[in-house]
Write an enzyme that holds these catalytic residues in place. Sequence first.
Site, PDB file in Angstrom:
ATOM      1  N   ASP A 353       0.833  -1.198   0.000  1.00 37.95           N
ATOM      2  CA  ASP A 353       0.000   0.000   0.000  1.00 37.95           C
ATOM      3  C   ASP A 353       0.868   1.250   0.000  1.00 37.95           C
ATOM      4  OD1 ASP A 353      -2.317  -1.451  -0.011  1.00 37.95           O
ATOM      5  OD2 ASP A 353      -2.568  -1.433   2.168  1.00 37.95           O
ATOM      6  N   TYR A 423       5.938  -8.360   8.134  1.00 42.58           N
ATOM      7  CA  TYR A 423       5.407  -7.030   8.406  1.00 42.58           C
ATOM      8  C   TYR A 423       5.540  -6.723   9.889  1.00 42.58           C
ATOM      9  CZ  TYR A 423       3.044  -7.510   3.878  1.00 42.58           C
ATOM     10  OH  TYR A 423       2.758  -7.696   2.559  1.00 42.58           O
ATOM     11  N   TYR A 496      -3.828  -9.545   2.845  1.00 42.74           N
ATOM     12  CA  TYR A 496      -4.189  -8.180   3.227  1.00 42.74           C
ATOM     13  C   TYR A 496      -3.919  -8.040   4.728  1.00 42.74           C
ATOM     14  CZ  TYR A 496      -6.524  -7.609  -1.280  1.00 42.74           C
ATOM     15  OH  TYR A 496      -6.807  -7.516  -2.623  1.00 42.74           O
TER      16      TYR A 496
END
Length: 535
Positions: A353, A423, A496
């Site tokens: 993103d 992440y 996601y």
Amino acid sequence: MEAEARNILERAAESSFPPLHAVHHLLSVGVCVRCILRLLGAYSSACSYACLTASVLHSFLEEHDESIKGGSCPCLSMNDAYCSVCLGVLLPTFHRDEGLETPNGISHIDNMSSVISQAVHGESYQVDEFSLEISLPPVIAANERAVRLYMKQKYGNENWFKDKMFAQQTMSVKEALRLLIAPSLEKLMNAKHGNNSFRIRLTYTHGDASQKLHSLLPNEHSRKRKPDSRKGGDASNEAHKRNSADGNPIQTSESDSFIYKSLEGIQDQEFCNAFQLPPEKVFKPCHLLISCLRSPTYLGGRYLKLSRNVSQSCWIIDDERMGEASVEEIIGENVRAICRGDSCKFHAAGREDIDVRMLGSGRPFLVEVLNVRSIPSETEVQQIEERINNSEKKYVIVRNLKLVDNEIWTMMREGEAEKQKQYTALIWTSRDLTDDDLHNISIMKEMEIVQKTPIRVLHRRSPLERKRIIHWMEIEKITGSSNYYLLHLCTQAGTYIKEFVHGDLGRTHPSNTTILIGLVPLCLLQHRSHNRVQS
């Protein structure tokens, strides 16, 4: 050279050449010397001789043909017409509308090669090797068939025709033209001819003859079709508007490939009834369009995105840019400028993103540069990397930039599903997390989740369900705070992350929200990419 051409005719006459009166007759109906030799299977030994002209053949016939000995060959007066088979392509003769300073009609191989060479150098291409692509109007195939059937009607009962005529594979107009001009082009361009990524395309059209062909096709073969809009097709099929020999645009009702198929579907008797045998003489040459194209050049490497306000691809909504820049533009424009390409396409192994940084070893990417004028050297590739990395705004860092083969693009896509991404997210919880909570998170391994397309991207992506794997998770307390934590996790590519953390109103299940009630993400700190396969 003329003596060599006469020697070729002498050898042809002694071996497989048909009676000279048949050769003379083909000349009289407007067939050029090269098409005569090509159709009779004698062209392969003569194709490279530019001096093999109609006048040489006329002179040869006057000396050897008993029927015209002592007189003048009447065919000499027909040199104002172009070949009724190849329409002058093998002379070579053509018209051009604009561009290079050459005569309107050119009838010499060296001049033809000079025109092509000027077109290439005018675009400033760097050329070491080249290949020739030739597109001819379907009317040439129809004319060739008409001459063959005419010869069969006229000489079909003669022994030489039964024994040798059409018994062997003859050379096509395309093959003959390549053999004619390739040696001269190699000398002028100081480049080798062969199968190469740099292609010189010669597109011949003839408006008058093509229109007549359309009118002669039987109704069931000439129904109008919409132009083929599929990508990647032959350029002759993509063009809906053609240029006639005198430069005026004409509409084509169907693609060339469809016309070829239509001609193949017509039986010989039907063809003879519909078409003139032999084809009529032609008094206008073809129109020639010269174009150059190099196959895509690929540069690959890994990128790191250091800014939270840079998208991966150019993102514009209602004429308003989202973010300050894009990885695609920063890398792509620097690459295109060095390669001098028409445009470029950016491909990456996944995406992040706009507000997510890409750290770690970086994300693999490819830049596909279209129709480059020059292939960058290793030094120039290094300069591209340094220019990006030393830019004033440190948005993007590039590593291991190099020229790669197009097979790497396929390998990158195939390996995409095998990648693991790491992440780190800053999260806030409405309650303090206990040691049991932290333990429960840390023991979860290889957990399968189901994610519906997130609400935030549902307006531009298909509503699908995707199964993904959460490989492992860890939660780290932030010193001095009871509600803020760092969530470290490793996931399958394509997960996601934000939606896994907050649940996306139940569209991701299970999620951290269902595991620990009150878990709310504030932002993603960073994205580290790890790949189990080399790319």
